[in-house]
Design a protein around this motif. Structure first.
Motif, PDB file in Angstrom:
ATOM      1  N   PHE A 176      17.233 -87.733  25.802  1.00 27.89           N
ATOM      2  CA  PHE A 176      17.354 -88.652  26.942  1.00 27.89           C
ATOM      3  C   PHE A 176      16.827 -90.040  26.582  1.00 27.89           C
ATOM      4  O   PHE A 176      17.455 -91.063  26.896  1.00 27.89           O
ATOM      5  CB  PHE A 176      16.585 -88.091  28.132  1.00 27.89           C
ATOM      6  CG  PHE A 176      16.627 -88.962  29.360  1.00 27.89           C
ATOM      7  CD1 PHE A 176      17.717 -88.924  30.221  1.00 27.89           C
ATOM      8  CD2 PHE A 176      15.587 -89.829  29.660  1.00 27.89           C
ATOM      9  CE1 PHE A 176      17.770 -89.730  31.349  1.00 27.89           C
ATOM     10  CE2 PHE A 176      15.625 -90.640  30.777  1.00 27.89           C
ATOM     11  CZ  PHE A 176      16.722 -90.586  31.630  1.00 27.89           C
ATOM     12  N   LEU A 177      15.658 -90.106  25.922  1.00 25.90           N
ATOM     13  CA  LEU A 177      15.067 -91.397  25.565  1.00 25.90           C
ATOM     14  C   LEU A 177      15.946 -92.146  24.568  1.00 25.90           C
ATOM     15  O   LEU A 177      16.122 -93.368  24.680  1.00 25.90           O
ATOM     16  CB  LEU A 177      13.665 -91.188  24.982  1.00 25.90           C
ATOM     17  CG  LEU A 177      12.615 -90.612  25.938  1.00 25.90           C
ATOM     18  CD1 LEU A 177      11.281 -90.413  25.217  1.00 25.90           C
ATOM     19  CD2 LEU A 177      12.425 -91.492  27.172  1.00 25.90           C
ATOM     20  N   PHE A 178      16.501 -91.414  23.610  1.00 22.35           N
ATOM     21  CA  PHE A 178      17.388 -92.048  22.635  1.00 22.35           C
ATOM     22  C   PHE A 178      18.617 -92.630  23.312  1.00 22.35           C
ATOM     23  O   PHE A 178      18.999 -93.780  23.060  1.00 22.35           O
ATOM     24  CB  PHE A 178      17.795 -91.026  21.572  1.00 22.35           C
ATOM     25  CG  PHE A 178      18.815 -91.545  20.595  1.00 22.35           C
ATOM     26  CD1 PHE A 178      18.447 -92.431  19.597  1.00 22.35           C
ATOM     27  CD2 PHE A 178      20.145 -91.150  20.684  1.00 22.35           C
ATOM     28  CE1 PHE A 178      19.393 -92.920  18.690  1.00 22.35           C
ATOM     29  CE2 PHE A 178      21.089 -91.633  19.795  1.00 22.35           C
ATOM     30  CZ  PHE A 178      20.712 -92.517  18.793  1.00 22.35           C
ATOM     31  N   LYS A 179      19.236 -91.853  24.201  1.00 16.36           N
ATOM     32  CA  LYS A 179      20.437 -92.332  24.903  1.00 16.36           C
ATOM     33  C   LYS A 179      20.100 -93.535  25.788  1.00 16.36           C
ATOM     34  O   LYS A 179      20.839 -94.528  25.814  1.00 16.36           O
ATOM     35  CB  LYS A 179      21.005 -91.194  25.767  1.00 16.36           C
ATOM     36  CG  LYS A 179      22.225 -91.590  26.610  1.00 16.36           C
ATOM     37  CD  LYS A 179      23.425 -91.920  25.751  1.00 16.36           C
ATOM     38  CE  LYS A 179      24.679 -92.214  26.579  1.00 16.36           C
ATOM     39  NZ  LYS A 179      25.224 -91.012  27.241  1.00 16.36           N
ATOM     40  N   ALA A 180      18.984 -93.459  26.495  1.00 17.00           N
ATOM     41  CA  ALA A 180      18.590 -94.565  27.373  1.00 17.00           C
ATOM     42  C   ALA A 180      18.323 -95.842  26.572  1.00 17.00           C
ATOM     43  O   ALA A 180      18.704 -96.941  26.987  1.00 17.00           O
ATOM     44  CB  ALA A 180      17.356 -94.177  28.185  1.00 17.00           C
ATOM     45  N   ALA A 181      17.666 -95.696  25.423  1.00 17.95           N
ATOM     46  CA  ALA A 181      17.399 -96.859  24.575  1.00 17.95           C
ATOM     47  C   ALA A 181      18.707 -97.472  24.079  1.00 17.95           C
ATOM     48  O   ALA A 181      18.843 -98.710  24.038  1.00 17.95           O
ATOM     49  CB  ALA A 181      16.517 -96.456  23.399  1.00 17.95           C
ATOM     50  N   ARG A 182      19.662 -96.624  23.733  1.00 16.17           N
ATOM     51  CA  ARG A 182      20.958 -97.114  23.259  1.00 16.17           C
ATOM     52  C   ARG A 182      21.718 -97.842  24.367  1.00 16.17           C
ATOM     53  O   ARG A 182      22.592 -98.664  24.095  1.00 16.17           O
ATOM     54  CB  ARG A 182      21.795 -95.934  22.743  1.00 16.17           C
ATOM     55  CG  ARG A 182      21.310 -95.339  21.440  1.00 16.17           C
ATOM     56  CD  ARG A 182      21.646 -96.200  20.238  1.00 16.17           C
ATOM     57  NE  ARG A 182      23.072 -96.296  20.034  1.00 16.17           N
ATOM     58  CZ  ARG A 182      23.784 -95.454  19.281  1.00 16.17           C
ATOM     59  NH1 ARG A 182      23.175 -94.449  18.661  1.00 16.17           N
ATOM     60  NH2 ARG A 182      25.071 -95.613  19.142  1.00 16.17           N
ATOM     61  N   GLN A 183      21.393 -97.510  25.616  1.00 22.23           N
ATOM     62  CA  GLN A 183      22.079 -98.142  26.749  1.00 22.23           C
ATOM     63  C   GLN A 183      21.304 -99.334  27.305  1.00 22.23           C
ATOM     64  O   GLN A 183      21.550 -99.774  28.428  1.00 22.23           O
ATOM     65  CB  GLN A 183      22.337 -97.104  27.845  1.00 22.23           C
ATOM     66  CG  GLN A 183      23.330 -96.040  27.403  1.00 22.23           C
ATOM     67  CD  GLN A 183      23.850 -95.172  28.521  1.00 22.23           C
ATOM     68  OE1 GLN A 183      24.872 -94.504  28.357  1.00 22.23           O
ATOM     69  NE2 GLN A 183      23.173 -95.147  29.660  1.00 22.23           N
ATOM     70  N   GLY A 184      20.366 -99.847  26.529  1.00 23.06           N
ATOM     71  CA  GLY A 184      19.686-101.079  26.899  1.00 23.06           C
ATOM     72  C   GLY A 184      18.450-100.920  27.756  1.00 23.06           C
ATOM     73  O   GLY A 184      17.919-101.912  28.267  1.00 23.06           O
ATOM     74  N   LEU A 202      23.056 -83.239  26.070  1.00 19.22           N
ATOM     75  CA  LEU A 202      22.989 -84.028  24.854  1.00 19.22           C
ATOM     76  C   LEU A 202      24.329 -84.014  24.115  1.00 19.22           C
ATOM     77  O   LEU A 202      24.958 -82.963  23.964  1.00 19.22           O
ATOM     78  CB  LEU A 202      21.914 -83.488  23.908  1.00 19.22           C
ATOM     79  CG  LEU A 202      20.467 -83.912  24.150  1.00 19.22           C
ATOM     80  CD1 LEU A 202      19.945 -83.345  25.470  1.00 19.22           C
ATOM     81  CD2 LEU A 202      19.580 -83.470  22.998  1.00 19.22           C
ATOM     82  N   SER A 203      24.734 -85.181  23.655  1.00 16.97           N
ATOM     83  CA  SER A 203      25.896 -85.268  22.777  1.00 16.97           C
ATOM     84  C   SER A 203      25.471 -84.790  21.387  1.00 16.97           C
ATOM     85  O   SER A 203      24.278 -84.668  21.088  1.00 16.97           O
ATOM     86  CB  SER A 203      26.388 -86.720  22.690  1.00 16.97           C
ATOM     87  OG  SER A 203      25.439 -87.507  21.976  1.00 16.97           O
ATOM     88  N   PRO A 204      26.429 -84.497  20.502  1.00 19.36           N
ATOM     89  CA  PRO A 204      26.060 -84.099  19.139  1.00 19.36           C
ATOM     90  C   PRO A 204      25.152 -85.123  18.451  1.00 19.36           C
ATOM     91  O   PRO A 204      24.210 -84.745  17.743  1.00 19.36           O
ATOM     92  CB  PRO A 204      27.408 -83.983  18.433  1.00 19.36           C
ATOM     93  CG  PRO A 204      28.362 -83.600  19.528  1.00 19.36           C
ATOM     94  CD  PRO A 204      27.883 -84.367  20.736  1.00 19.36           C
ATOM     95  N   GLU A 205      25.412 -86.413  18.658  1.00 16.23           N
ATOM     96  CA  GLU A 205      24.563 -87.447  18.046  1.00 16.23           C
ATOM     97  C   GLU A 205      23.157 -87.413  18.614  1.00 16.23           C
ATOM     98  O   GLU A 205      22.168 -87.526  17.871  1.00 16.23           O
ATOM     99  CB  GLU A 205      25.171 -88.838  18.268  1.00 16.23           C
ATOM    100  CG  GLU A 205      24.334 -89.944  17.620  1.00 16.23           C
ATOM    101  CD  GLU A 205      24.805 -91.335  17.978  1.00 16.23           C
ATOM    102  OE1 GLU A 205      24.400 -92.290  17.288  1.00 16.23           O
ATOM    103  OE2 GLU A 205      25.570 -91.480  18.960  1.00 16.23           O
ATOM    104  N   GLU A 206      23.040 -87.251  19.932  1.00 19.05           N
ATOM    105  CA  GLU A 206      21.717 -87.210  20.568  1.00 19.05           C
ATOM    106  C   GLU A 206      20.930 -85.980  20.131  1.00 19.05           C
ATOM    107  O   GLU A 206      19.709 -86.049  19.911  1.00 19.05           O
ATOM    108  CB  GLU A 206      21.887 -87.252  22.091  1.00 19.05           C
ATOM    109  CG  GLU A 206      22.384 -88.595  22.589  1.00 19.05           C
ATOM    110  CD  GLU A 206      23.245 -88.512  23.833  1.00 19.05           C
ATOM    111  OE1 GLU A 206      23.918 -89.519  24.146  1.00 19.05           O
ATOM    112  OE2 GLU A 206      23.287 -87.444  24.476  1.00 19.05           O
ATOM    113  N   LEU A 207      21.621 -84.866  19.985  1.00 23.16           N
ATOM    114  CA  LEU A 207      20.976 -83.645  19.499  1.00 23.16           C
ATOM    115  C   LEU A 207      20.485 -83.838  18.064  1.00 23.16           C
ATOM    116  O   LEU A 207      19.367 -83.436  17.710  1.00 23.16           O
ATOM    117  CB  LEU A 207      21.963 -82.480  19.573  1.00 23.16           C
ATOM    118  CG  LEU A 207      21.415 -81.095  19.221  1.00 23.16           C
ATOM    119  CD1 LEU A 207      20.341 -80.663  20.211  1.00 23.16           C
ATOM    120  CD2 LEU A 207      22.540 -80.066  19.187  1.00 23.16           C
ATOM    121  N   GLU A 208      21.302 -84.487  17.257  1.00 23.78           N
ATOM    122  CA  GLU A 208      20.936 -84.739  15.859  1.00 23.78           C
ATOM    123  C   GLU A 208      19.721 -85.667  15.781  1.00 23.78           C
ATOM    124  O   GLU A 208      18.809 -85.437  14.977  1.00 23.78           O
ATOM    125  CB  GLU A 208      22.120 -85.358  15.123  1.00 23.78           C
ATOM    126  CG  GLU A 208      21.842 -85.664  13.660  1.00 23.78           C
ATOM    127  CD  GLU A 208      23.026 -86.334  12.969  1.00 23.78           C
ATOM    128  OE1 GLU A 208      22.851 -86.813  11.842  1.00 23.78           O
ATOM    129  OE2 GLU A 208      24.122 -86.366  13.570  1.00 23.78           O
TER     130      GLU A 208
END
Length: 250
Positions: free
Chosen positions: A56-64, A205-211
């Motif tokens: 979640f934190l990785f995805k949120a950071a990627r979204q600004g 989680l998407s595959p990238e987020e899981l990775e």
């Protein structure tokens, strides 16, 4: 932490309500990572940010989003504090969390045993929350069986902020996660005892987020060198992350 033998004993038996995973997953409200918001994660020890919300934190950071982390202690019970903090910063880097947004309160591990510590921690959390003004606060659940996690969850229940989404996470509980091993193709589901009376939400989680979550987790070498802890950490590498949703009154 629960003794590892007890965890394994309960994981051996299939508790009621765990059989039909797809049906349980369909009952979750789906959580979406926000864009251009402020998110505050509160962790008792290094690794909680990755275990509970790395994807979640990785995805949120990627979204600004601006990601802030308040770390209460260095978790020195499970390794030298300097080593654990180094691993923590490496994990945060993998999750795209800016080092300028990390606040280390430097309380000792097992801080919850001291009443004075609890008061100081609550005042510090309230102060930083008021300064940051986060849209979302992610914190340990008061239902957690680890004393530091539980105490922090109880303190956060006292924190009321308008228009702020509160999401609590669970790490230490009997027969959770299930199965107690590395299963990246499985979904994370709550313990049956806690499922009905709490509003659970799920972040897929998407595959990238899981990775990326797995990559961040692998930085915690002090933890992964302990067989029981390794099983715990890797069992949270799943296709989703789950939280209990709480929203304060306006």
């Amino acid at each position: 932490m629960l003794p590892w033998k007890i965890r394994k004993f309960f994981n051996f038996f299939n508790l009621k309500g765990q059989k039909n995973v797809s049906k349980i997953i369909n009952n979750f409200q789906i959580l979406k990572a926000p864009q251009d918001k402020k998110i505050l994660f509160i962790g008792p020890h290094p690794d909680d940010e990755t275990i509970a919300a790395g994807g979640f934190l990785f995805k949120a950071a990627r979204q600004g989003c601006d990601i802030f982390i308040i770390l209460i202690s260095g978790g020195e019970k499970w390794g030298p504090k300097d080593d654990r903090l180094k691993e923590f910063f490496q994990a945060c880097k993998a999750l795209k969390v800016k080092t300028d947004n990390i606040i280390f309160l430097n309380f000792p591990d097992r801080y919850s045993k001291n009443t004075s510590n609890r008061v100081k921690i609550f005042r510090a959390l309230r102060k930083f929350a008021q300064e940051i003004k986060p849209n979302t606060i992610i914190y340990p659940s008061e239902l957690d069986l680890d004393r530091d996690h539980k105490t922090l969850g109880q303190l956060l229940l006292q924190l009321q902020m308008k228009e702020t989404l509160f999401l609590s996470y669970l790490i230490h509980y009997v027969a959770f996660p299930k199965p107690y091993r590395f299963r990246p193709n499985d979904f994370l589901i709550p313990p049956p005892k806690l499922f009905k009376n709490n509003k659970w939400v799920s972040f897929i989680l998407s595959p990238e987020e899981l990775e990326k979550k797995h990559e961040a987790m692998l930085n915690y070498r002090t933890q992964l060198s302990v067989p029981g802890l390794k099983s715990l950490l890797l069992s949270f590498i799943r296709r989703n992350e789950i939280f209990i949703k709480r929203k304060t009154k306006n």
